[in-house]
Write an enzyme that holds these catalytic residues in place. Structure first.
Site, PDB file in Angstrom:
ATOM      1  N   HIS A 146      -2.821   1.130   7.013  1.00 24.29           N
ATOM      2  CA  HIS A 146      -2.918   0.990   5.717  1.00 24.29           C
ATOM      3  C   HIS A 146      -2.924   2.612   4.853  1.00 24.29           C
ATOM      4  CE1 HIS A 146      -4.317  -0.300   1.756  1.00 24.29           C
ATOM      5  NE2 HIS A 146      -5.317   1.003   1.576  1.00 24.29           N
ATOM      6  N   CYS A 180       0.793  -0.947  -0.401  1.00 24.42           N
ATOM      7  CA  CYS A 180      -0.146   0.500  -0.201  1.00 24.42           C
ATOM      8  C   CYS A 180       1.183   0.739  -0.155  1.00 24.42           C
ATOM      9  CB  CYS A 180      -1.140   0.050   0.985  1.00 24.42           C
ATOM     10  SG  CYS A 180      -0.059   0.024   2.794  1.00 24.42           S
TER      11      CYS A 180
END
Length: 184
Positions: free
Chosen positions: A120, A19
Site C-alpha cells: 500500500h 493508493c
C-alpha cells in the site's frame, strides 16, 4: 473531533486500488492525478503491452513505482529511492517535499481483516510546519509533529519488512544531491 489545523490539510481517502494516485495527490496537496492520468502513464510506459505490467489487470489501479516516478517527473519532481542502510539523521528535511512509502497492509472484507498482506502506498509530508501521515486508509490526516517525530515515524516504518521509501524532491535537488547531508 479532528485536531485544529488538520482541516486545512488536503487528504484523499482510499478508493478501489488507487493508493498510488491518492499518495501523489496528498503529496502535492491538490487533485492533480486521476485514474485516467495514471492509466495514460501506464500506456506510455508500455505502449505495446497487451496486459500492462504497471497496473492491475482488473483496471482497479494497483499502480507500480514506475507510474509514481513518471507522474512526479511530469511536475518537475523526482523520486529518490531510500537505502535502508543509511541513517535517517542525514536527511536534509527542508529539501524534501515529502515521502511516499510502500508498506504492508492488511486486506479487509468489511470489518474483517483477512490473513492476506498486500502493498500500500502512503504519503507523508510537512504542511504548515507540521508533518502529517496522509495515508488514504485513514479517516483524516494524522499529525506526527516536527523533525524528531518524522524521523522516528520513518525509522519505525523502515524497520518493518517489506517497506520501501521514496523521497519526493524537486528535480534540481535530486541532481545536486542536497537532500542528503554527507557531513552528519
Amino acid at each position: 473531533m479532528s485536531e485544529p489545523g488538520v482541516e486545512l490539510v488536503y487528504h484523499e481517502k482510499q478508493r478501489l486500488e488507487l493508493c498510488a494516485i491518492h499518495a501523489l495527490n496528498n503529496i502535492f496537496q491538490d487533485k492533480l492525478f486521476s485514474k485516467e492520468t495514471a492509466d495514460e502513464i501506464c500506456k506510455r510506459l508500455a505502449p505495446d503491452a497487451r496486459i500492462n505490467p504497471h497496473r492491475s489487470v482488473l483496471g482497479t489501479g494497483n499502480y507500480d513505482v514506475n507510474v509514481i516516478m513518471a507522474a512526479l517527473q511530469n511536475y518537475g519532481f523526482a523520486a529518490v529511492w531510500w537505502d535502508k542502510r543509511r541513517s535517517l539523521e542525514k536527511l536534509v528535511l527542508n529539501k524534501i517535499h515529502g515521502f511516499i512509502l510502500n508498506i504492508p497492509s492488511s486486506v479487509m472484507l468489511g470489518f474483517v481483516s483477512l490473513p492476506i498482506r498486500r502493498k500500500h502506498w502512503i504519503a507523508v509530508r510537512e504542511v504548515y510546519g507540521v508533518y502529517y501521515n496522509l495515508d488514504s486508509k485513514l479517516k483524516s490526516p494524522v499529525r506526527l509533529g516536527g523533525e524528531n517525530e518524522i524521523r522516528k515515524f520513518l525509522k519505525e516504518h523502515m524497520s518493518e519488512e517489506p517497506c520501501e521509501m521514496l523521497l519526493v524532491v524537486q528535480k534540481d535537488v535530486e541532481e545536486d544531491g542536497t537532500w542528503w547531508n554527507v557531513a552528519v
